[in-house]
Design an enzyme around this catalytic site. Structure first.
Site, mmCIF file in Angstrom:
data_model
loop_
_atom_site.group_PDB
_atom_site.id
_atom_site.type_symbol
_atom_site.label_atom_id
_atom_site.label_comp_id
_atom_site.label_asym_id
_atom_site.label_seq_id
_atom_site.Cartn_x
_atom_site.Cartn_y
_atom_site.Cartn_z
ATOM 1 N N LYS A 96 3.955 -12.113 -5.206
ATOM 2 C CA LYS A 96 4.617 -10.706 -5.617
ATOM 3 C C LYS A 96 4.812 -10.005 -4.298
ATOM 4 O O LYS A 96 6.029 -9.264 -4.019
ATOM 5 C CB LYS A 96 4.042 -10.032 -6.477
ATOM 6 C CG LYS A 96 4.330 -8.616 -6.806
ATOM 7 C CD LYS A 96 3.634 -7.935 -7.754
ATOM 8 C CE LYS A 96 2.312 -7.447 -7.666
ATOM 9 N NZ LYS A 96 2.353 -5.948 -6.719
ATOM 10 N N ASN A 97 3.603 -9.703 -3.635
ATOM 11 C CA ASN A 97 3.566 -8.896 -2.529
ATOM 12 C C ASN A 97 4.147 -9.346 -1.262
ATOM 13 O O ASN A 97 4.297 -8.482 -0.204
ATOM 14 C CB ASN A 97 2.029 -8.337 -2.205
ATOM 15 C CG ASN A 97 1.604 -7.347 -3.280
ATOM 16 O OD1 ASN A 97 2.552 -6.898 -4.111
ATOM 17 N ND2 ASN A 97 0.605 -7.168 -3.415
ATOM 18 N N CYS A 137 1.337 1.172 -10.389
ATOM 19 C CA CYS A 137 0.121 1.019 -11.101
ATOM 20 C C CYS A 137 -0.195 2.583 -10.888
ATOM 21 O O CYS A 137 -0.332 3.150 -9.682
ATOM 22 C CB CYS A 137 -0.731 0.221 -10.387
ATOM 23 S SG CYS A 137 -0.402 -1.494 -10.971
ATOM 24 N N ARG A 160 -1.994 7.588 -4.863
ATOM 25 C CA ARG A 160 -1.259 6.840 -3.978
ATOM 26 C C ARG A 160 -0.273 7.517 -3.106
ATOM 27 O O ARG A 160 0.951 7.768 -3.202
ATOM 28 C CB ARG A 160 -0.283 5.841 -4.779
ATOM 29 C CG ARG A 160 -1.093 5.119 -5.933
ATOM 30 C CD ARG A 160 -1.881 3.980 -5.569
ATOM 31 N NE ARG A 160 -1.133 2.696 -4.731
ATOM 32 C CZ ARG A 160 -0.662 1.489 -5.505
ATOM 33 N NH1 ARG A 160 -0.820 1.650 -6.529
ATOM 34 N NH2 ARG A 160 -0.253 0.657 -4.592
ATOM 35 N N ASP A 216 1.708 9.830 2.950
ATOM 36 C CA ASP A 216 1.527 10.640 4.252
ATOM 37 C C ASP A 216 1.630 9.591 5.373
ATOM 38 O O ASP A 216 2.187 10.095 6.408
ATOM 39 C CB ASP A 216 0.192 11.422 4.334
ATOM 40 C CG ASP A 216 -0.983 10.555 4.065
ATOM 41 O OD1 ASP A 216 -1.021 9.581 3.022
ATOM 42 O OD2 ASP A 216 -2.014 10.700 4.621
ATOM 43 N N LEU A 217 1.150 8.378 5.631
ATOM 44 C CA LEU A 217 1.198 7.659 6.526
ATOM 45 C C LEU A 217 2.737 7.035 6.771
ATOM 46 O O LEU A 217 2.814 7.015 8.180
ATOM 47 C CB LEU A 217 0.218 6.222 6.210
ATOM 48 C CG LEU A 217 -1.219 6.469 5.997
ATOM 49 C CD1 LEU A 217 -1.777 5.100 5.468
ATOM 50 C CD2 LEU A 217 -1.826 6.998 7.435
ATOM 51 N N ASP A 225 -7.540 -6.414 -5.285
ATOM 52 C CA ASP A 225 -6.625 -7.019 -6.457
ATOM 53 C C ASP A 225 -7.367 -7.990 -7.409
ATOM 54 O O ASP A 225 -6.881 -8.457 -8.218
ATOM 55 C CB ASP A 225 -5.255 -7.354 -5.976
ATOM 56 C CG ASP A 225 -4.389 -6.334 -5.452
ATOM 57 O OD1 ASP A 225 -4.686 -5.219 -6.017
ATOM 58 O OD2 ASP A 225 -3.411 -6.705 -4.692
ATOM 59 N N ARG A 261 4.640 -7.355 -14.966
ATOM 60 C CA ARG A 261 5.259 -7.022 -13.391
ATOM 61 C C ARG A 261 4.697 -7.812 -12.515
ATOM 62 O O ARG A 261 5.471 -7.999 -11.257
ATOM 63 C CB ARG A 261 4.419 -5.529 -13.256
ATOM 64 C CG ARG A 261 4.997 -4.376 -13.892
ATOM 65 C CD ARG A 261 4.411 -3.016 -13.392
ATOM 66 N NE ARG A 261 4.199 -3.357 -11.717
ATOM 67 C CZ ARG A 261 3.343 -2.984 -11.137
ATOM 68 N NH1 ARG A 261 2.248 -2.448 -11.898
ATOM 69 N NH2 ARG A 261 3.334 -3.033 -9.797
HETATM 70 N N1 EPU Z 1 -3.095 5.375 2.040
HETATM 71 C C1 EPU Z 1 -2.941 6.652 2.420
HETATM 72 N N2 EPU Z 1 -1.893 7.215 2.701
HETATM 73 C C2 EPU Z 1 -0.518 6.433 2.718
HETATM 74 C C3 EPU Z 1 -0.692 5.071 2.196
HETATM 75 C C4 EPU Z 1 -1.945 4.648 1.745
HETATM 76 O O1 EPU Z 1 -3.980 7.255 2.423
HETATM 77 O O2 EPU Z 1 0.469 6.957 3.058
HETATM 78 C C5 EPU Z 1 -4.435 4.762 1.464
HETATM 79 C C6 EPU Z 1 -4.373 4.519 -0.093
HETATM 80 O O3 EPU Z 1 -4.612 5.774 -0.746
HETATM 81 C C7 EPU Z 1 -5.515 3.643 -0.227
HETATM 82 C C8 EPU Z 1 -5.730 2.785 1.371
HETATM 83 O O4 EPU Z 1 -4.421 3.819 2.267
HETATM 84 O O5 EPU Z 1 -6.689 4.126 -0.193
HETATM 85 C C9 EPU Z 1 -4.923 1.359 1.210
HETATM 86 O O6 EPU Z 1 -3.728 1.319 0.847
HETATM 87 P P1 EPU Z 1 -2.374 0.470 0.767
HETATM 88 O O7 EPU Z 1 -1.520 1.474 1.411
HETATM 89 O O8 EPU Z 1 -2.984 -0.639 1.819
HETATM 90 O O9 EPU Z 1 -2.168 -0.174 -0.408
HETATM 91 P P2 EPU Z 1 -0.475 -0.253 -0.954
HETATM 92 O O10 EPU Z 1 0.138 -0.932 0.373
HETATM 93 O O11 EPU Z 1 0.074 0.780 -1.610
HETATM 94 C C10 EPU Z 1 -0.819 -2.917 -1.127
HETATM 95 C C11 EPU Z 1 -0.672 -3.787 -2.411
HETATM 96 C C12 EPU Z 1 -1.353 -3.471 -3.550
HETATM 97 C C13 EPU Z 1 -3.046 -3.791 -3.051
HETATM 98 C C14 EPU Z 1 -3.170 -2.896 -1.594
HETATM 99 C C15 EPU Z 1 -4.456 -3.387 -0.983
HETATM 100 C C16 EPU Z 1 1.868 -4.386 -2.145
HETATM 101 C C17 EPU Z 1 3.274 -3.890 -2.958
HETATM 102 N N3 EPU Z 1 0.758 -3.796 -2.904
HETATM 103 O O12 EPU Z 1 -0.657 -1.481 -1.857
HETATM 104 O O13 EPU Z 1 -1.376 -4.399 -4.493
HETATM 105 O O14 EPU Z 1 -3.995 -3.429 -3.905
HETATM 106 O O15 EPU Z 1 -2.155 -3.234 -0.902
HETATM 107 O O16 EPU Z 1 -4.561 -4.553 -0.646
HETATM 108 O O17 EPU Z 1 2.028 -4.975 -1.425
HETATM 109 C C18 EPU Z 1 -1.106 -5.056 -6.810
HETATM 110 O O18 EPU Z 1 -0.470 -6.152 -6.280
HETATM 111 O O19 EPU Z 1 -1.677 -5.127 -7.933
HETATM 112 C C19 EPU Z 1 -1.107 -3.861 -6.045
HETATM 113 C C20 EPU Z 1 -1.818 -2.921 -6.265
#
Ligand code: EPU
Length: 426
Positions: free
Chosen positions: A26-27, A120, A125, A128-129, A313, A406
């Site tokens: 998926k990812n 989710c 979530r 800002d990054l 995950d 999903r």
């Molecule tokens: N974060 C920030 N600011 C941002 C973005 C992220 O502070 O702008 C923080 C988040 O709050 C969190 C940390 O950075 O504490 C890491 O989150 P990350 O951005 O890596 O998560 P993501 O990219 O939103 C992806 C996967 C998730 C998986 C996470 C961690 C996708 C579409 N989603 O999410 O997958 O849990 O990485 O490995 O690739 C799932 O498949 O069920 C799922 C939630």
């Protein structure tokens, strides 16, 4: 009509047996779909999982004027000339991963508008990054209450040095894609290391991008003017989280389960934890075989971490496993706040899990689980509830199946094939 899964539990007996195949990730698929926006031509995605998130992102491309033709586990996508750069809010809000589309659209068209992404509910979530990185690349941002509007200066993003305050998977991927068509060189520091990022970088490189360092914490991207798809590269890599979930299922409920078409080298942390708990595991080139242990598995502590650490995950399925292991295990969720709230439902089934703080729980096992009516709070906890239902006594009903659909394709059919008594009740 309310749809739910009915899972008839085994009461803790190890009855499952057989082979289960892992689908495309998926990812990785979601990022590949977003990457089609960067191309000058059409891409054919293969090994594409037939899941809700993928369908919704393809809908999003179509709703913005892209061409999509869907087949069995494949799709032809031509997003090279989108009519609109506004990401349709009703679709974007349903899926968090839609945020990755912002990078390619902004890079290609010099502008993008989008709502705060949904997905989710696993704690805050933030975005800002992404926003900070776009600003560094010379973009401006305006918010009108409904949408964020981002515009690149003179229509093209500029290469920049970007240091991510946290390692973010989608943050790294979004900026990586944006930088492929930017003017000059972009360096991403404190980049995430997940295998899906390495895969995406290889995909883009085979289409003409200049990316080095993916899989390390510093990624360098030299912007190019055009990308053209390389047919062979668009086969989606195996889903390591699906593979890991099946391995945990095998560890808890199978006599012998062969998880096929996976990449065991992406699962080292999980395999180490399960081996330490006493589960016999045999690793093949593209398969993992899990066998019933001679005695009860023992407790192991678990701390989620960015790759190659233990994946957040897989935290929920593994916690279910720990409820059936002997001793006390500390589960420390370091990535997302709020991703342990499902443990309350496991307690209602008879587990003995104490919440120490929003990031840590103590699991005492083994505890017999009893069937309950459950509500799937997110994709991964939803699958964990199915596993809990399988080892419980009685019929467990799991509602909110959309959250499971999903990310897991035809889950009930695949589980039934290895001996799980599960039906989708509509
Ligand atoms: N974060 C920030 N600011 C941002 C973005 C992220 O502070 O702008 C923080 C988040 O709050 C969190 C940390 O950075 O504490 C890491 O989150 P990350 O951005 O890596 O998560 P993501 O990219 O939103 C992806 C996967 C998730 C998986 C996470 C961690 C996708 C579409 N989603 O999410 O997958 O849990 O990485 O490995 O690739 C799932 O498949 O069920 C799922 C939630």
């Amino acid at each position: 009509m309310v749809t739910y899964f009915n899972v008839v539990g085994t009461g803790g007996k190890r009855t499952l047996k057989g082979n289960i195949r892992v689908g495309g990730a998926k990812n990785a698929a979601l990022k590949a779909i977003a990457a089609t926006v960067l191309l000058q031509d059409e891409a054919e995605l293969t090994n594409l999982p037939h899941i809700e998130d993928v369908s919704r992102l393809l809908d999003l491309i179509e709703s913005m004027g892209g061409y999509v033709s869907r087949g069995a586990h494949r799709a032809h996508v031509n997003a090279s000339r989108l009519a609109s750069q506004v990401m349709t809010p009703e679709i974007s809000k349903r899926i968090r991963a839609s945020i990755v589309m912002t990078g390619p659209i902004l890079a290609k068209y010099g502008k993008v508008a989008f709502p705060h992404p949904g997905g989710c509910v696993i704690g805050a979530r933030p975005i800002d990054l992404f926003v900070d990185a776009f600003l560094k690349m010379g973009a401006t941002i305006r918010e009108d209450g409904k949408l964020y509007h981002i515009e690149a200066k003179d229509g093209r993003l500029q290469g920049a040095e970007i240091f991510f305050k946290n390692q973010s998977v989608t943050g790294t991927e979004t900026i990586l894609m944006a930088a492929t068509l930017a003017q000059g060189v972009t360096t991403i520091k404190n980049a995430a290391l997940e295998p899906e990022i390495v895969w995406l970088a290889e995909l883009l490189n085979s289409s003409g991008a200049k990316i080095s360092g993916a899989g390390t914490t510093t990624i360098t991207i030299t912007g190019v003017k055009k990308l053209k798809s390389n047919k062979a590269a668009w086969k989606i890599m195996p889903d390591r989280i699906e593979a890991g979930s099946f391995i945990v299922l095998g560890a808890i409920a199978a006599k012998e389960l062969v998880v096929e078409d996976c990449e065991p080298k992406h699962l080292e942390s999980l395999l180490l934890h399960l081996t330490q708990a006493g589960i016999p595991i045999e690793v093949g080139k593209h398969s993992v075989t899990v066998r019933s242990p001679k005695k009860l598995p023992t407790a192991v502590d678990l701390k989620t971490h960015e790759y190659p650490g233990f994946p957040t995950d897989l935290q929920a399925p593994m916690t279910v496993f720990l409820t059936q292991s002997h001793g006390e295990s500390l589960v420390f969720e370091t990535i997302f706040e709020g991703r342990l709230s499902y443990t309350e439902s496991l307690n209602q089934m008879g587990a003995n899990i104490s919440m120490m703080d929003p990031h840590r729980v103590l699991v005492r096992g083994p505890q017999k689980l009893k069937a309950r009516n459950l509500e799937s709070p997110d994709l991964r906890a939803g699958l964990a509830f199915i596993i809990a239902g399988i080892v419980a006594e009685g019929d467990t009903h799991i509602h909110n199946v959309y959250n499971i659909d999903r990310g897991y394709e035809s889950i009930e059919e695949r589980l039934r094939a290895v001996g799980v008594d599960i039906t989708r009740v509509m």
